[in-house]
Scaffold this motif. Sequence first.
Motif, PDB file in Angstrom:
ATOM      1  N   SER A 101       0.771  -1.221  -0.048  1.00 54.21           N
ATOM      2  CA  SER A 101       0.079   0.001   0.088  1.00 54.21           C
ATOM      3  C   SER A 101       0.890   1.201   0.068  1.00 54.21           C
ATOM      4  O   SER A 101       0.554   2.249  -0.581  1.00 54.21           O
ATOM      5  CB  SER A 101      -0.928   0.056   1.313  1.00 54.21           C
ATOM      6  OG  SER A 101      -0.210   0.096   2.569  1.00 54.21           O
ATOM      7  N   HIS A 134       0.782   0.112   9.316  1.00 53.06           N
ATOM      8  CA  HIS A 134       1.406   0.697  10.578  1.00 53.06           C
ATOM      9  C   HIS A 134       0.644   1.817  10.905  1.00 53.06           C
ATOM     10  O   HIS A 134       0.782   2.585  11.843  1.00 53.06           O
ATOM     11  CB  HIS A 134       3.240   1.178  10.106  1.00 53.06           C
ATOM     12  CG  HIS A 134       3.743  -0.009  10.072  1.00 53.06           C
ATOM     13  ND1 HIS A 134       4.330  -0.751   8.923  1.00 53.06           N
ATOM     14  CD2 HIS A 134       4.685  -0.544  11.099  1.00 53.06           C
ATOM     15  CE1 HIS A 134       4.916  -1.660   9.276  1.00 53.06           C
ATOM     16  NE2 HIS A 134       5.312  -1.601  10.561  1.00 53.06           N
ATOM     17  N   GLU A 151       7.579   3.451  10.703  1.00 50.83           N
ATOM     18  CA  GLU A 151       6.398   3.834   9.816  1.00 50.83           C
ATOM     19  C   GLU A 151       5.255   3.989  10.485  1.00 50.83           C
ATOM     20  O   GLU A 151       4.177   4.485   9.954  1.00 50.83           O
ATOM     21  CB  GLU A 151       6.168   2.568   8.868  1.00 50.83           C
ATOM     22  CG  GLU A 151       7.417   2.361   7.738  1.00 50.83           C
ATOM     23  CD  GLU A 151       7.148   1.222   6.968  1.00 50.83           C
ATOM     24  OE1 GLU A 151       5.937   0.728   6.746  1.00 50.83           O
ATOM     25  OE2 GLU A 151       8.065   0.580   6.598  1.00 50.83           O
ATOM     26  N   ASN A 201      10.642   1.213   0.098  1.00 41.15           N
ATOM     27  CA  ASN A 201       9.359   0.476  -0.301  1.00 41.15           C
ATOM     28  C   ASN A 201       8.580   1.581  -1.307  1.00 41.15           C
ATOM     29  O   ASN A 201       7.512   2.287  -0.954  1.00 41.15           O
ATOM     30  CB  ASN A 201       8.549   0.578   1.050  1.00 41.15           C
ATOM     31  CG  ASN A 201       8.917  -0.067   2.201  1.00 41.15           C
ATOM     32  OD1 ASN A 201      10.296  -0.574   1.934  1.00 41.15           O
ATOM     33  ND2 ASN A 201       7.961  -0.732   3.125  1.00 41.15           N
ATOM     34  N   CYS A 226       1.885   3.493   5.148  1.00 38.06           N
ATOM     35  CA  CYS A 226       1.543   1.863   5.183  1.00 38.06           C
ATOM     36  C   CYS A 226       0.307   1.628   5.857  1.00 38.06           C
ATOM     37  O   CYS A 226       0.305   2.268   6.954  1.00 38.06           O
ATOM     38  CB  CYS A 226       2.913   1.306   5.706  1.00 38.06           C
ATOM     39  SG  CYS A 226       2.530  -0.402   6.315  1.00 38.06           S
ATOM     40  N   MET A 227      -0.499   0.739   5.042  1.00 30.90           N
ATOM     41  CA  MET A 227      -1.792   0.460   5.744  1.00 30.90           C
ATOM     42  C   MET A 227      -1.695  -0.187   7.220  1.00 30.90           C
ATOM     43  O   MET A 227      -2.554  -0.048   8.002  1.00 30.90           O
ATOM     44  CB  MET A 227      -2.588  -0.021   4.849  1.00 30.90           C
ATOM     45  CG  MET A 227      -2.000  -1.402   4.492  1.00 30.90           C
ATOM     46  SD  MET A 227      -2.995  -2.414   3.102  1.00 30.90           S
ATOM     47  CE  MET A 227      -4.227  -3.010   4.219  1.00 30.90           C
ATOM     48  N   MET A 269       2.045  -9.112   2.172  1.00 36.19           N
ATOM     49  CA  MET A 269       3.321  -9.993   2.704  1.00 36.19           C
ATOM     50  C   MET A 269       2.474 -11.472   2.925  1.00 36.19           C
ATOM     51  O   MET A 269       3.126 -12.476   2.424  1.00 36.19           O
ATOM     52  CB  MET A 269       3.832  -9.800   3.873  1.00 36.19           C
ATOM     53  CG  MET A 269       4.699  -8.486   3.906  1.00 36.19           C
ATOM     54  SD  MET A 269       6.107  -8.908   3.227  1.00 36.19           S
ATOM     55  CE  MET A 269       7.154  -7.507   3.406  1.00 36.19           C
TER      56      MET A 269
HETATM   57  S1  SF4 Z   1       3.725  -3.801   5.925  1.00 41.20           S
HETATM   58 FE1  SF4 Z   1       5.411  -3.411   4.391  1.00 41.20          FE
HETATM   59  S2  SF4 Z   1       4.866  -4.531   2.489  1.00 41.20           S
HETATM   60 FE2  SF4 Z   1       3.179  -4.343   3.843  1.00 41.20          FE
HETATM   61  S3  SF4 Z   1       1.923  -2.565   3.076  1.00 41.20           S
HETATM   62 FE3  SF4 Z   1       3.145  -1.740   4.823  1.00 41.20          FE
HETATM   63  S4  SF4 Z   1       5.092  -1.215   3.871  1.00 41.20           S
HETATM   64 FE4  SF4 Z   1       4.067  -2.441   2.343  1.00 41.20          FE
END
Ligand code: SF4
Length: 336
Positions: free
Chosen positions: A110, A198, A223, A137, A195-196, A291
């Motif tokens: 994301s 975090h 993050e 990323n 990041c979705m 992931m």
């Molecule tokens: S955990 Fe890592 S791979 Fe997953 S959305 Fe967040 S930054 Fe991207």
Amino acid sequence: MNSGILETAKSDLDRNGFLDIAVDPKLDLFVEIEKLKKEKNAVILAHYYQEPDIQDIADYIGDSLGLAQEAQKTNADMIVFAGVHFMAETAKILNPTKKVVIPDFKAGCSLSDSCPPPLFQKFKEQHPDHVVVSYINCSAGIKALSDVIVTSSNARVIVESFPKDQKIIFAPDKNLGAYINKVTGRDMLLWNGACMVHEIFSLEKITRLKHQHPEAKLIAHPECEEPLLRMADYIGSTTGLLKYTREDDATAYIVATETGILHQMEKASPEKTFIPAPPDNSCACNDCPHMKRNTLEKLYLCMKYEMPDIIMDETLRLAAKKPIDRMLEISAAAGL
Ligand code: SF4
């Protein structure tokens, strides 16, 4: 195997993102994958956020910096990248002559998606006196528009390698960028990406957990959003968090990052307790859905049939490689 099934699976690859072929449930996939590693001179690089089975069969487990360094020095003919797409892309950028396969081509990110290259190009053109520092990323297209790449392990060192008065754009993660601004005293211009995983931690549930486990320290990835970072006892990259729990003398930790890292923390410190920080929804822990698209079955299939693999335009690859090389050089000089 019926060749018709394989042909159908190959033709559906774009739609599915992986080879949709039934795997014989009697097969011991750990044994089969070990055999394939030898037969094909393959190396499996896995991110800490992968499921435990994949971490256990990997030759190297790491965060983005460690994985990029490992991809740079491998002698394997085939790199099997158990992570998300931009990570496999980075391995290909560093290894154009090697085959790089990924269990599921649709394992995206994301954060990477929050920064489309055409929009970022326009943003960059509006600030011609800025250098561009991008978190790893991101897509190859964003890397190609950057002056240097960073990971959460080396972002501070790399930002500090620029003169204090150098104007900087930081992309794509606004939370990591704000954290680096805070610790370096810089005023980088931040791209509005996140990041979705975090961003959805629940402060309320974490506060409750802290009351229930007063002995536990809260550790967080940068993050995460500012209010959570303010509550944390320690902030660090995934590798940094793992190292901290190994060396620190607390007996329990509330871990605010993707839950996959808990597998290595529990292996390294079996006597300690690790509690995943809960998200602001009905789940108890915070998995990255991208992931977790990778499975042991998909890993086996991608090694066996050598697909899906990463293919990249050479002009794009060369442009994206420059800022990664710069990151690896600065990291090596700093002993990271
Ligand atoms: S955990 Fe890592 S791979 Fe997953 S959305 Fe967040 S930054 Fe991207």
